[in-house]
Design a protein around this motif. Structure first.
Motif, PDB file in Angstrom:
ATOM      1  N   ARG A   1       4.878   0.440   1.535  1.00  0.00           N
ATOM      2  CA  ARG A   1       5.216  -0.819   2.309  1.00  0.00           C
ATOM      3  C   ARG A   1       4.993  -1.646   1.708  1.00  0.00           C
ATOM      4  NH1 ARG A   1       7.742   1.782   6.902  1.00  0.00           N
ATOM      5  NH2 ARG A   1       6.622  -0.580   7.944  1.00  0.00           N
TER       6      ARG A   1
ATOM      7  N   LYS B   1      -5.983  -1.805  10.199  1.00  0.00           N
ATOM      8  CA  LYS B   1      -5.834  -0.298  10.138  1.00  0.00           C
ATOM      9  C   LYS B   1      -5.055   0.857   9.312  1.00  0.00           C
ATOM     10  CE  LYS B   1      -5.119   3.473  13.730  1.00  0.00           C
ATOM     11  NZ  LYS B   1      -4.523   3.640  14.652  1.00  0.00           N
ATOM     12  N   ALA B   2      -3.877  -0.193   8.547  1.00  0.00           N
ATOM     13  CA  ALA B   2      -3.111   0.983   7.652  1.00  0.00           C
ATOM     14  C   ALA B   2      -4.464   0.857   6.204  1.00  0.00           C
ATOM     15  CB  ALA B   2      -2.062   0.368   7.124  1.00  0.00           C
ATOM     16  N   THR B   3      -4.742  -0.486   6.133  1.00  0.00           N
ATOM     17  CA  THR B   3      -5.206  -0.589   4.684  1.00  0.00           C
ATOM     18  C   THR B   3      -6.235  -1.181   4.405  1.00  0.00           C
ATOM     19  OG1 THR B   3      -5.042  -3.327   5.354  1.00  0.00           O
ATOM     20  CG2 THR B   3      -3.108  -2.581   4.491  1.00  0.00           C
TER      21      THR B   3
ATOM     22  N   TYR C   1       1.110  -1.327  -0.017  1.00  0.00           N
ATOM     23  CA  TYR C   1       0.099   0.582  -0.070  1.00  0.00           C
ATOM     24  C   TYR C   1       0.869   1.129   0.099  1.00  0.00           C
ATOM     25  CZ  TYR C   1       1.046   0.299   5.124  1.00  0.00           C
ATOM     26  OH  TYR C   1       1.005   0.153   6.492  1.00  0.00           O
TER      27      TYR C   1
ATOM     28  N   TRP D   1       3.681  -5.927   2.951  1.00  0.00           N
ATOM     29  CA  TRP D   1       2.892  -7.059   4.181  1.00  0.00           C
ATOM     30  C   TRP D   1       3.008  -7.729   4.240  1.00  0.00           C
ATOM     31  CZ3 TRP D   1      -1.707  -8.161   3.814  1.00  0.00           C
ATOM     32  CH2 TRP D   1      -2.172  -7.923   3.145  1.00  0.00           C
TER      33      TRP D   1
ATOM     34  N   ASN E   1       5.564  -6.172   8.119  1.00  0.00           N
ATOM     35  CA  ASN E   1       5.473  -4.648   7.587  1.00  0.00           C
ATOM     36  C   ASN E   1       6.632  -4.365   7.157  1.00  0.00           C
ATOM     37  OD1 ASN E   1       4.357  -2.764   5.756  1.00  0.00           O
ATOM     38  ND2 ASN E   1       2.772  -2.096   7.816  1.00  0.00           N
TER      39      ASN E   1
END
Length: 282
Positions: A203, A254-256, A179, A205, A231
């Motif tokens: 990033r 949370k990030a994706t 992402y 992961w 990650n």
């Protein structure tokens, strides 16, 4: 007549014995399971209107593809001894002609001179059971622009460790994705390559569910199941030790915005997704 009866009886008994032996000879480690058994992280569909989250299902893996980024959002696969064999690395990078008509189809040349490796999501070495299995990993829908040291050191070591776990009697469910925008390869920082058609992720992961080889896999995931989440930044200056980048599934979600183990019961998800793995690394 009596002789014929006994002959038929013996054949029947022998056939039953062969079938029984055949069934018993297939161990759980030799089974190729559904790559989406743990869930479809983004709810990807095969509707071309879902061009940012388009589902592609191969015999070897499944993925969500983003037309405008020119890369997969995530790739999901199962890894057991059934997938490992003696097929050699094919190196036959090729456009994926199953993409909808009119969509950009990356080629190997799209990466030439970019400073980024053609980084596999599902690794070539995870699919050595046949030439066809290995060739499938070189479809460009399984590829992202990956910083060389990230691909060849940090990520390669994690991939090797996954196969070590399989050779130790486990089977794995693996989801790998990326992402963000902008990475640093051998030619410096870049946000895109291929004249802007392919986005360089920021990033990269991976989430790995580790289970002893068996059956009914989803039902065997418990609060104690080992789940490894990593990650990394997409740079060549990162630490070569992948364990440095261990995190939680919750943090990646949370990030994706994905729901990574959606097929697992909610109570179990809560336990395994909050935990940061601290298990062995080799």
């Amino acid at each position: 007549m009596k002789h014929i009866f006994y002959r038929l009886l013996c054949i029947g008994l022998l056939s039953g014995f062969v079938i029984s032996c055949s069934d018993d000879s297939v161990s759980p480690a030799e089974v190729r399971d559904n790559p989406l058994a743990m869930g479809n992280p983004s709810g990807a569909t095969t509707d071309p209107a879902s061009y940012t989250n388009y589902l592609l299902e191969k015999p070897q893996y499944a993925l969500s593809y983003h037309r405008d980024r020119g890369t997969p959002n995530w790739v999901s696969w199962h890894l057991s001894k059934a997938w490992l064999g003696s097929a050699s690395r094919q190196d036959n990078f090729a456009p994926d002609n199953t993409l909808p008509t009119g969509w950009f189809r990356a080629t190997s040349a799209s990466y030439t001179g970019s400073g980024f490796d053609r980084g596999h999501n599902c690794p070539s070495a995870d699919r050595t059971g046949s030439v066809a299995d290995n060739a499938a990993t070189f479809l460009m829908t399984n590829i992202i622009p990956q910083a060389p040291n990230n691909n060849q050191r940090t990520w390669a070591d994690l991939e090797n460790y996954c196969r070590t776990l399989v050779n130790g009697g486990n089977e794995l469910y693996i989801i790998c994705g990326s992402y963000g925008r902008g990475g640093t390869g051998s030619e410096g920082q870049a946000n895109t390559i291929a004249d802007g058609k392919i986005t360089v992720p920021n990033r990269i992961w991976k989430v790995i569910v580790v289970l002893p080889a068996g059956t009914n896999d989803v039902s065997r995931v418990t609060a104690d199941t080992r789940v490894i989440s990593v990650n990394t930044p997409n740079t060549s200056s990162l630490n070569p030790e992948w364990a440095t980048y261990r995190t939680s599934v919750d943090a990646i979600e949370k990030a994706t915005g994905y729901d990574l183990l959606s097929a697992v019961p909610a109570s179990v998800q809560s336990a395994v997704e909050a935990r940061v793995d601290d298990g062995p690394v080799n």
